[in-house]
Design an enzyme around this catalytic site. Sequence first.
Site, mmCIF file in Angstrom:
data_model
loop_
_atom_site.group_PDB
_atom_site.id
_atom_site.type_symbol
_atom_site.label_atom_id
_atom_site.label_comp_id
_atom_site.label_asym_id
_atom_site.label_seq_id
_atom_site.Cartn_x
_atom_site.Cartn_y
_atom_site.Cartn_z
ATOM 1 C CB SER A 1 -3.324 0.328 -5.270
ATOM 2 O OG SER A 1 -3.997 0.463 -4.026
ATOM 3 C CD GLU B 1 -2.925 -0.838 2.454
ATOM 4 O OE1 GLU B 1 -4.084 -1.265 2.372
ATOM 5 O OE2 GLU B 1 -2.472 -0.325 3.496
ATOM 6 C CB CYS B 2 0.770 4.355 0.146
ATOM 7 S SG CYS B 2 1.045 6.120 -0.189
ATOM 8 N N GLY B 3 3.484 3.585 0.173
ATOM 9 C CA GLY B 3 4.922 3.412 0.236
ATOM 10 C C GLY B 3 5.343 1.991 -0.058
#
Length: 434
Positions: free
Chosen positions: A423, A325-327
């Site tokens: 994502s 997720e993200c990072g």
Amino acid sequence: MSGLMIAAPATGSGKTTVTLGLLRALKRLGHPVAPGKAGPDYIDPAFHAAASGEVCLNFDPWAMRRELLLANAALHTSGGKDLVVEAMMGLFDGAADGRGSAADLAAILGLSVLLVVDCARSSHSTAALVSGFANYRIDTRIVGVILNRVSGDRHEAMLRDAMAAIRMPVFGVIRTSKSLELPARHLGLVQAGEHGELETFIDRAADLVASSCDVKALIRTARHIPDRASDANIARLMPFGQKIAVARDNAFAFSYEHMLMGWRRRGAEISFFSPLADEAPADDCDAVYLPGGYPELSAGQIAAAGTFHAGMAAARDRGARIFGECGGYMVLGEALIDEAGESHRMLGFLPLVTSFARRKRQLGYRRVRPLPGSFFTTEMTAHEFHYATIISEGEGDRLFAAEDALGTSLGEVGLRRGSVAGSFMHLIDICETR
């Protein structure tokens, strides 16, 4: 159980410092508390945990179903703990669609609301502000105020007279102090784990709250909430593995405790490892979770972590499900370009290159629908907050169809290759049927 919300008319009023000071002051008194944070904030819960010695849960009235909020509150306060929740933004500020404010959460959970008011630039006019907040919604019970950033005795006297005129109890008066300011960066406060003087800061805040506020009277104002323990086994997001290895350190710190708690309640075993310490996920894990955080600040260290890279490759090769997720999504990519423009080699599991050299803010609630082939099966709520830009994307299946809080389509987002997916969305809960 009972509960109290620390709220404010606007961001920057001092509610985080007051919350930390109150949590530590209650801990010193031996009063059992269960800390909470309203909204999707990834950073403040670690400060609350440090101040109280207890795990802090997020309570998000936009992204979480009402039954999940009530069930988690019941589980979190078991053993007679009082729920102490820090609000987000201003008390009545919500998402783009107007829903999901801290006031909504207070109404759902039956929390008393303590309003922290920044008085630095006003005196008698503060009464008009507080009166407006107290009377704006009939389902929001503001039990009193803490007057913050008060300059001196005369200023305090004027403010107390103004509060007396509207019959608003004053639970505390805090004088202006530059020593009670926390450093911040692009996603919010500098993380608790990076704050070298965190214990000193929290103790100082606790000393100030204890000497300036009536802590025992404050906790007595907390409203009683009916016991909802029977809701503990409500539907939750299913774990995507039986033995899930979770990355956890300063580069991967943005995992939601309510999510991990939900996975455990569904029988999953959770283990932790630190990529920054060059650790690999557990050899027997069948799933790996790379949450968000600040990999851009440690990109060189992550690139050089050979044991981490080898362990992740071994997990992928044996078919473990890997989700970022993200990072964590950026680390699954081929390269991450830092703010100085230097490119660092990442895991290379997904055809993605991201950059902080050209920053662009992406912020807001999301609804995401898993696309065919994903190991997620239900529509979910999520939150997106980052400054990274996508430099390039290669071939790969998309992971989610996404829309914002207003229902506007954001197209298909994220990437998936085999058992690896990611994502920029931080998943929060199952979507309610619309």
